[in-house]
Scaffold this motif. Structure first.
Motif, PDB file in Angstrom:
ATOM      1  N   VAL A  23      -5.179  -5.412   3.237  1.00 15.09           N
ATOM      2  CA  VAL A  23      -4.764  -6.001   4.505  1.00 15.09           C
ATOM      3  C   VAL A  23      -4.732  -7.511   4.331  1.00 15.09           C
ATOM      4  N   LEU A  43       3.337   0.602   3.037  1.00 17.32           N
ATOM      5  CA  LEU A  43       2.916  -0.238   4.150  1.00 17.32           C
ATOM      6  C   LEU A  43       2.494  -1.582   3.578  1.00 17.32           C
ATOM      7  N   THR A  60      -7.795  -5.466  14.544  1.00 13.44           N
ATOM      8  CA  THR A  60      -7.771  -5.200  15.983  1.00 13.44           C
ATOM      9  C   THR A  60      -8.603  -6.211  16.771  1.00 13.44           C
ATOM     10  N   LEU A 104      -7.084   0.277   0.893  1.00 14.89           N
ATOM     11  CA  LEU A 104      -5.965  -0.233   1.674  1.00 14.89           C
ATOM     12  C   LEU A 104      -6.088  -1.745   1.723  1.00 14.89           C
ATOM     13  N   SER A 140      -3.886   2.710  14.852  1.00 19.47           N
ATOM     14  CA  SER A 140      -5.070   2.009  14.339  1.00 19.47           C
ATOM     15  C   SER A 140      -5.809   2.875  13.330  1.00 19.47           C
ATOM     16  N   VAL A 200      -8.180  -1.804  11.866  1.00 21.77           N
ATOM     17  CA  VAL A 200      -6.904  -2.513  11.716  1.00 21.77           C
ATOM     18  C   VAL A 200      -5.817  -1.676  12.370  1.00 21.77           C
ATOM     19  N   GLU A 201      -4.711  -2.334  12.708  1.00 20.79           N
ATOM     20  CA  GLU A 201      -3.611  -1.548  13.245  1.00 20.79           C
ATOM     21  C   GLU A 201      -2.276  -2.033  12.712  1.00 20.79           C
ATOM     22  N   PHE A 202      -1.285  -1.179  12.815  1.00 20.04           N
ATOM     23  CA  PHE A 202       0.041  -1.564  12.333  1.00 20.04           C
ATOM     24  C   PHE A 202       1.097  -0.924  13.218  1.00 20.04           C
ATOM     25  N   HIS A 209       1.730  -6.409   7.149  1.00 17.00           N
ATOM     26  CA  HIS A 209       2.088  -5.717   8.385  1.00 17.00           C
ATOM     27  C   HIS A 209       0.878  -5.083   9.065  1.00 17.00           C
ATOM     28  N   LEU A 210      -0.277  -5.255   8.462  1.00 18.88           N
ATOM     29  CA  LEU A 210      -1.513  -4.754   9.060  1.00 18.88           C
ATOM     30  C   LEU A 210      -2.243  -5.928   9.702  1.00 18.88           C
ATOM     31  N   SER A 211      -2.858  -5.681  10.867  1.00 17.27           N
ATOM     32  CA  SER A 211      -3.640  -6.775  11.463  1.00 17.27           C
ATOM     33  C   SER A 211      -4.962  -6.227  11.988  1.00 17.27           C
ATOM     34  N   ASN A 234       0.859  -1.195   0.000  1.00 15.38           N
ATOM     35  CA  ASN A 234       0.000   0.000   0.000  1.00 15.38           C
ATOM     36  C   ASN A 234       0.885   1.231   0.000  1.00 15.38           C
TER      37      ASN A 234
END
Lengths: 368, 170
Positions: free
Chosen positions: A326, A280, A288, A324, A297, A342-344, A284-286, A240
């Motif tokens: 994920v 990004l 929450t 984005l 986030s 989501v958070e990274f 690397h994004l997950s 991204n």
């Protein structure tokens, strides 16, 4: 098993430059990957190393010896072509034996060597068949056998997996790996599939528009891609990207984007640039809801959840021009429009210059 | 491209209608004292078949993937060896089809047969106009020769039908 060195190699075709100033060192006994999109010049690079083409300028050295003008036979290279290039009017046996027949070996010796290599590649039972009667995987094995039988020093493979089914492709990847470790010859794999490069290459050279952009092992390239192109290309799912700007407020240096803000340190280079492109990786994004770890986030509306095997790629609308992406390491299906958080970890960010597209820093280096 | 230009020049040999060139050709053979011989007719036919033959065979050669040529070079074939061992066998069907087609054209050829030869050396097409006795045309003989004359092409077409169909499908 020579060390191959290309020095300032230039090649054009009908006045159009194909390769510009290529410098490359391919170490002994390695599985080397040349990765690039179609028309990037990688096939021409293969042909130059094989001796099927002569460079306009520059030198090619095998173990220090100048082979620029030598033929493929004199260089002792073998090639597996993308379409396998088996002779359709000869049986598998005759195809494999053809380089030996020419070199004038005795009949017994030829039979012995063909049978040995056929057994190694598990095609002994198919030797009397014509190429038109063989499956894709078998054709590939015959092509590899023909290359191996002459005991070449360098084995070049030009997009060897493109014509194979998904499953056969995996088998052949594993086979190629085993083969290189067993025999210990130099294997050079030309491919446009980053997955091939990631799973096989001891070392990888990325080429685009006739230039080598980066050389390194897979972690190096993954962690520190030289520029935006490499970052975009070298990954399972495309990275991204979002624009951001770096500015000073009092004693603090801040990074501002449309969707988040960050405080930075060690930012000399970044401040000079001002505007940056931020990368990004989807992995690397997950999400929450699977557990918070305290990163940055973001909230977004689900546009599409694309299930690939046991993973899912979520396309989220977070207010950027592009969705984005994920990567979720499990099957995750939700209705379109569902709000997902989501958070990274900001240390995973990549910062690229907007001027020359080169990597300036990783998040880990500059986040306080 | 140089290749294309020479190919084009070769094809221009076929652009003029035979009527436009038959007279100079006859005078050449007369000049060499070879008019009305097998030699003259065979050479005329050979030269006039070259464009068509080259065009057809070029198509078949183009169908062979370039990588086969590369593979042969990597395997160590010399040019002639590759020509003999790889190219000719792969062109087999194409050569057969071309041979059959060119043969058919020449079998039915009339003008050169009549003018370059036609006295001592007579093809079946050139023989037909001679089947007139004064005001009378020998229609029975005419018809019989027509039947006999069409037997060889029919045999050729049946024998080579697989290849000729491929040629027209291309």
């Amino acid at each position: 098993m020579p060390e191959i060195i290309l020095q300032k190699v230039i090649k054009s075709l009908n006045g159009k430059p194909i390769l510009q100033d290529i410098d490359l060192e391919i170490p002994n006994r390695s599985l080397y990957c040349i990765l690039g999109p179609p028309k990037s010049g990688k096939s021409m690079l293969m042909r130059l190393i094989a001796g099927l083409e002569v460079p306009d300028r520059g030198k090619i050295l095998f173990d220090g010896k100048d082979v620029t003008e030598l033929s493929p036979v004199e260089r002792k290279v073998a090639v597996v072509f993308q379409d396998f290039a088996l002779y359709p009017h000869l049986t598998a046996f005759e195809n494999i034996a053809s380089p030996l027949t020419i070199s004038g070996l005795t009949k017994d010796e030829i039979i012995k060597r063909v049978e040995k290599v056929a057994k190694y590649l598990k095609i002994s039972h198919r030797l009397n068949h014509y190429p038109s009667e063989l499956s894709g995987g078998e054709l590939q094995r015959v092509a590899i056998a023909r290359a191996l039988v002459k005991e070449a020093m360098v084995l070049l493979l030009d997009e060897p997996f493109v014509r194979l089914d998904y499953k056969v492709r995996e088998d052949m990847r594993a086979e190629l790996y085993r083969l290189q470790k067993d025999i210990g010859i130099n294997v050079i794999l030309i491919t446009s599939d980053p997955l091939d490069a990631m799973s096989l290459g001891d070392k990888i050279a990325i080429i685009n528009e006739g230039k080598i952009l980066q050389v390194g092992d897979r972690t190096e390239i993954y962690e520190k891609p030289a520029d935006v192109f490499v970052a975009r290309y070298f990954g399972v799912i495309e990275m991204n990207f979002l624009p951001g700007s770096v500015y000073k407020r009092g004693d603090e240096v801040l990074l501002k984007t449309k969707i988040f803000e960050l405080r930075l340190q060690n930012i000399k280079k970044l401040l000079e640039t001002g505007e940056v492109l931020i990368g990004l990786r989807p992995e690397h994004l997950s999400i929450t809801e699977f557990g918070k770890f305290g990163g940055i986030s973001l909230k977004g509306k689900l546009i599409l959840s694309e299930v690939i095997g046991s993973d899912t790629i979520l396309h989220l609308d977070v207010g950027l021009s592009e969705p984005l992406k994920v990567l979720v390491p499990e099957i995750y299906r939700k209705h379109e429009g569902t709000e997902i958080e989501v958070e990274f970890n900001p240390e995973a960010l990549y910062f690229f210059s907007l001027k020359d597209n080169k990597l300036i820093a990783r998040g880990g280096d500059i986040i306080g | 491209m140089n290749d294309e230009r020479s190919f084009f020049i070769l094809l221009t040999l076929r652009m003029l209608p035979p009527f436009a060139v038959v007279l100079p050709i006859v005078s050449y053979w007369v000049f060499f004292g070879l008019a009305d011989t097998f030699f003259a007719l065979i050479w005329t036919y050979t030269i006039f078949s070259i464009p068509l033959t080259v065009w057809l065979i070029k198509g078949f050669v183009d169908e062979i993937p370039k990588s086969i040529d590369d593979a042969a070079r990597v395997d160590g074939y010399s040019f002639w060896r590759m020509f003999r061992r790889i190219l000719i066998p792969l062109l087999g069907a194409g050569l057969a089809a071309t041979t059959a087609l060119v043969w058919l054209f020449l079998w039915n050829e009339f003008l050169f047969a009549l003018k370059v030869a036609g006295g001592n050396v007579v093809t079946y097409t050139a023989h037909l106009p001679q089947l007139k006795l004064g005001q009378r045309t020998l229609w029975n003989v005419f018809a019989a020769m027509g039947v006999i004359g069409s037997i060889p092409p029919i045999i050729i077409l049946i024998l080579f039908r697989r290849y000729i169909i491929r040629l027209y499908l291309r």
